[in-house]
Design a protein around this motif. Structure first.
Motif, PDB file in Angstrom:
ATOM      1  N   TYR A   1     -33.142 -38.507   9.961  1.00  0.00           N
ATOM      2  CA  TYR A   1     -31.832 -38.235  10.111  1.00  0.00           C
ATOM      3  C   TYR A   1     -31.482 -37.258   9.265  1.00  0.00           C
ATOM      4  O   TYR A   1     -31.352 -37.073   8.000  1.00  0.00           O
ATOM      5  N   ILE A   2     -31.112 -35.830  10.368  1.00  0.00           N
ATOM      6  CA  ILE A   2     -31.146 -34.638   9.355  1.00  0.00           C
ATOM      7  C   ILE A   2     -29.962 -33.742  10.152  1.00  0.00           C
ATOM      8  O   ILE A   2     -29.727 -33.961  11.237  1.00  0.00           O
ATOM      9  N   ALA A   3     -29.864 -32.772   9.496  1.00  0.00           N
ATOM     10  CA  ALA A   3     -28.929 -31.508   9.990  1.00  0.00           C
ATOM     11  C   ALA A   3     -29.971 -30.234  10.119  1.00  0.00           C
ATOM     12  O   ALA A   3     -30.506 -30.153   8.952  1.00  0.00           O
ATOM     13  N   ALA A   4     -29.495 -29.553  11.046  1.00  0.00           N
ATOM     14  CA  ALA A   4     -30.325 -28.138  11.025  1.00  0.00           C
ATOM     15  C   ALA A   4     -29.430 -27.050  11.789  1.00  0.00           C
ATOM     16  O   ALA A   4     -28.571 -27.218  12.643  1.00  0.00           O
ATOM     17  N   SER A   5     -29.755 -25.955  11.537  1.00  0.00           N
ATOM     18  CA  SER A   5     -28.958 -24.751  12.278  1.00  0.00           C
ATOM     19  C   SER A   5     -29.582 -24.958  13.775  1.00  0.00           C
ATOM     20  O   SER A   5     -30.607 -25.519  14.063  1.00  0.00           O
ATOM     21  N   LEU A   6     -28.950 -24.003  14.652  1.00  0.00           N
ATOM     22  CA  LEU A   6     -29.387 -24.193  15.840  1.00  0.00           C
ATOM     23  C   LEU A   6     -30.932 -23.652  16.254  1.00  0.00           C
ATOM     24  O   LEU A   6     -31.564 -24.099  17.245  1.00  0.00           O
ATOM     25  N   ASP A   7     -31.050 -22.706  15.168  1.00  0.00           N
ATOM     26  CA  ASP A   7     -32.531 -22.153  15.127  1.00  0.00           C
ATOM     27  C   ASP A   7     -33.744 -22.999  14.328  1.00  0.00           C
ATOM     28  O   ASP A   7     -34.528 -22.524  14.025  1.00  0.00           O
ATOM     29  N   GLY A   8     -33.032 -24.265  14.234  1.00  0.00           N
ATOM     30  CA  GLY A   8     -34.161 -24.948  13.579  1.00  0.00           C
ATOM     31  C   GLY A   8     -34.394 -25.094  11.903  1.00  0.00           C
ATOM     32  O   GLY A   8     -35.617 -25.554  11.536  1.00  0.00           O
ATOM     33  N   TYR A   9     -33.500 -24.388  11.187  1.00  0.00           N
ATOM     34  CA  TYR A   9     -33.654 -24.574   9.781  1.00  0.00           C
ATOM     35  C   TYR A   9     -32.773 -25.507   9.184  1.00  0.00           C
ATOM     36  O   TYR A   9     -31.579 -25.791   9.517  1.00  0.00           O
ATOM     37  N   ILE A  10     -33.415 -26.142   7.908  1.00  0.00           N
ATOM     38  CA  ILE A  10     -32.745 -27.187   7.184  1.00  0.00           C
ATOM     39  C   ILE A  10     -32.004 -26.460   6.007  1.00  0.00           C
ATOM     40  O   ILE A  10     -31.127 -27.311   5.422  1.00  0.00           O
ATOM     41  N   ALA A  11     -32.354 -25.408   5.711  1.00  0.00           N
ATOM     42  CA  ALA A  11     -31.931 -24.732   4.522  1.00  0.00           C
ATOM     43  C   ALA A  11     -32.379 -23.237   4.676  1.00  0.00           C
ATOM     44  O   ALA A  11     -33.188 -22.909   5.204  1.00  0.00           O
TER      45      ALA A  11
ATOM     46  N   ASP B   1     -43.469 -33.059   8.252  1.00  0.00           N
ATOM     47  CA  ASP B   1     -44.637 -32.639   8.919  1.00  0.00           C
ATOM     48  C   ASP B   1     -45.804 -33.802   8.653  1.00  0.00           C
ATOM     49  O   ASP B   1     -46.281 -34.217   9.452  1.00  0.00           O
ATOM     50  N   THR B   2     -45.800 -34.273   7.275  1.00  0.00           N
ATOM     51  CA  THR B   2     -46.462 -35.770   6.946  1.00  0.00           C
ATOM     52  C   THR B   2     -46.421 -36.666   7.941  1.00  0.00           C
ATOM     53  O   THR B   2     -47.377 -37.193   8.447  1.00  0.00           O
ATOM     54  N   PHE B   3     -45.286 -36.921   8.102  1.00  0.00           N
ATOM     55  CA  PHE B   3     -44.747 -38.208   8.734  1.00  0.00           C
ATOM     56  C   PHE B   3     -45.189 -37.843  10.278  1.00  0.00           C
ATOM     57  O   PHE B   3     -45.678 -38.816  10.810  1.00  0.00           O
ATOM     58  N   LEU B   4     -44.959 -36.844  10.770  1.00  0.00           N
ATOM     59  CA  LEU B   4     -44.925 -36.553  12.257  1.00  0.00           C
ATOM     60  C   LEU B   4     -46.625 -36.720  12.564  1.00  0.00           C
ATOM     61  O   LEU B   4     -47.007 -37.142  13.302  1.00  0.00           O
ATOM     62  N   LYS B   5     -47.385 -36.035  11.677  1.00  0.00           N
ATOM     63  CA  LYS B   5     -48.914 -35.815  11.838  1.00  0.00           C
ATOM     64  C   LYS B   5     -49.436 -37.158  11.963  1.00  0.00           C
ATOM     65  O   LYS B   5     -50.431 -37.538  12.575  1.00  0.00           O
ATOM     66  N   GLU B   6     -48.697 -38.104  11.108  1.00  0.00           N
ATOM     67  CA  GLU B   6     -49.153 -39.480  10.919  1.00  0.00           C
ATOM     68  C   GLU B   6     -48.700 -40.410  12.237  1.00  0.00           C
ATOM     69  O   GLU B   6     -49.070 -41.656  12.150  1.00  0.00           O
ATOM     70  N   LYS B   7     -47.750 -39.793  13.013  1.00  0.00           N
ATOM     71  CA  LYS B   7     -47.224 -40.504  13.897  1.00  0.00           C
ATOM     72  C   LYS B   7     -46.291 -41.747  13.264  1.00  0.00           C
ATOM     73  O   LYS B   7     -46.355 -42.889  13.926  1.00  0.00           O
ATOM     74  N   LEU B   8     -45.667 -41.174  12.249  1.00  0.00           N
ATOM     75  CA  LEU B   8     -44.880 -42.400  11.564  1.00  0.00           C
ATOM     76  C   LEU B   8     -43.511 -42.478  11.865  1.00  0.00           C
ATOM     77  O   LEU B   8     -42.533 -43.135  11.149  1.00  0.00           O
ATOM     78  N   VAL B   9     -42.931 -41.421  12.686  1.00  0.00           N
ATOM     79  CA  VAL B   9     -41.418 -41.156  12.908  1.00  0.00           C
ATOM     80  C   VAL B   9     -41.268 -41.929  14.120  1.00  0.00           C
ATOM     81  O   VAL B   9     -41.751 -41.777  15.225  1.00  0.00           O
ATOM     82  N   ASP B  10     -40.140 -43.006  14.239  1.00  0.00           N
ATOM     83  CA  ASP B  10     -39.789 -43.701  15.100  1.00  0.00           C
ATOM     84  C   ASP B  10     -38.668 -43.078  15.924  1.00  0.00           C
ATOM     85  O   ASP B  10     -38.368 -43.347  17.255  1.00  0.00           O
ATOM     86  N   GLU B  11     -37.679 -42.623  15.288  1.00  0.00           N
ATOM     87  CA  GLU B  11     -36.438 -42.122  15.749  1.00  0.00           C
ATOM     88  C   GLU B  11     -36.073 -40.672  15.220  1.00  0.00           C
ATOM     89  O   GLU B  11     -36.310 -40.573  13.937  1.00  0.00           O
ATOM     90  N   ILE B  12     -35.469 -40.019  15.983  1.00  0.00           N
ATOM     91  CA  ILE B  12     -35.033 -38.778  15.129  1.00  0.00           C
ATOM     92  C   ILE B  12     -33.353 -38.599  15.453  1.00  0.00           C
ATOM     93  O   ILE B  12     -32.846 -38.627  16.923  1.00  0.00           O
ATOM     94  N   ILE B  13     -32.517 -38.496  14.474  1.00  0.00           N
ATOM     95  CA  ILE B  13     -31.104 -38.288  14.913  1.00  0.00           C
ATOM     96  C   ILE B  13     -30.945 -37.053  14.320  1.00  0.00           C
ATOM     97  O   ILE B  13     -30.796 -36.648  12.838  1.00  0.00           O
ATOM     98  N   LEU B  14     -30.705 -36.078  15.177  1.00  0.00           N
ATOM     99  CA  LEU B  14     -30.504 -34.471  14.610  1.00  0.00           C
ATOM    100  C   LEU B  14     -29.060 -33.979  14.850  1.00  0.00           C
ATOM    101  O   LEU B  14     -28.675 -34.085  15.895  1.00  0.00           O
ATOM    102  N   ASN B  15     -28.507 -33.655  13.710  1.00  0.00           N
ATOM    103  CA  ASN B  15     -27.137 -32.835  13.834  1.00  0.00           C
ATOM    104  C   ASN B  15     -27.063 -31.450  13.821  1.00  0.00           C
ATOM    105  O   ASN B  15     -27.782 -30.610  12.861  1.00  0.00           O
TER     106      ASN B  15
END
Ligand SMILES: NC(=O)c1ccc[n+]([C@@H]2O[C@H](COP(=O)([O-])OP(=O)(O)OC[C@H]3O[C@@H](n4cnc5c(N)ncnc54)[C@H](OP(=O)(O)O)[C@@H]3O)[C@@H](O)[C@H]2O)c1
Length: 177
Positions: free
Chosen positions: A10-20, A121-135
């Motif tokens: 659960y995270i927020a990002a800019s339209l071009d995909g940056y979190i900070a 990145d670690t979690f995606l590599k290990e296929k450990l993310v079940d849901e993504i909520i992106l603002n």
């Protein structure tokens, strides 16, 4: 069969995909006009465990003047070097995948993967993310700390819901593979 509980990014990002920004500034995000708390408190009620990258943890502690905002939840911070646990946080520096699998197998609410991008990145590599909520914030940063890193694997998602909170658009996905 008892199903493992879900890990939700659960995270927020800019339209071009940056979190900070590169220098870890989030003023651009706080400046966005949302609506109420943009669904945060109802999301917060769905989780009882929180996973945080060390850089994000340091940022939060600085931002909150030394206070930890997620007291009362089971919180883990990941780092490559050992650190002393605090009253509110357990630091994890090895065997992180077995720990996550154990957490998932326990009874409870969902698990919030807070970020940042390196931990994601670690979690995606290990296929450990079940849901993504992106603002998505209406901002093009041009450069910064990326939410998603360059990779040599793909993930397939299915869109479950979209919601608008004034200037934010929230996208909810289930991760299939
Ligand atoms: N926009 C948003 O909603 C949002 C959300 C979260 C974070 N952020 C921002 O994102 C920025 C930080 O993101 P980031 O990608 O640079 O860093 P990060 O993912 O928060 O933290 C990276 C650090 O976590 C540890 N780590 C990551 N993967 C690990 C693994 N597999 N095993 C052990 N330790 C691991 C390492 O700590 P060590 O260096 O100690 O080894 C690594 O340097 C901050 O500015 C934060 O404010 C924004």
């Amino acid at each position: 069969m008892i199903q493992d509980r879900k890990i939700v990014l659960y995270i927020a990002a800019s339209l071009d995909g940056y979190i900070a920004t590169k220098d870890e500034n989030l003023d651009w995000l706080f400046a966005v006009e949302g609506e109420g708390d943009n669904g945060y408190s109802s999301f917060y009620q769905t989780i009882d465990t929180i996973l945080i990258g060390r850089t994000t943890y340091d940022w939060i502690i600085k931002q909150e003047n030394g206070n930890f905002p997620y007291q009362g939840k089971e919180c883990y911070v990941f780092s490559s070097t050992p650190k002393e646990d605090t009253e509110h946080v357990r630091f994890i520096c090895k065997d992180i995948i077995p720990l996550i699998k154990d957490l998932k197998a326990r009874n409870g609410k969902k698990i919030w993967l807070v970020g940042g991008g390196k931990l994601v990145d670690t979690f995606l590599k290990e296929k450990l993310v079940d849901e993504i909520i992106l603002n998505i914030a209406p901002k093009l940063l041009g450069d910064g700390i990326p939410l998603f890193h360059k990779n040599d694997f793909e993930s397939s998602l299915v869109l479950k819901q979209t919601r608008q909170f004034n200037q934010f658009i929230e996208l909810s996905y289930e991760v299939l593979s």
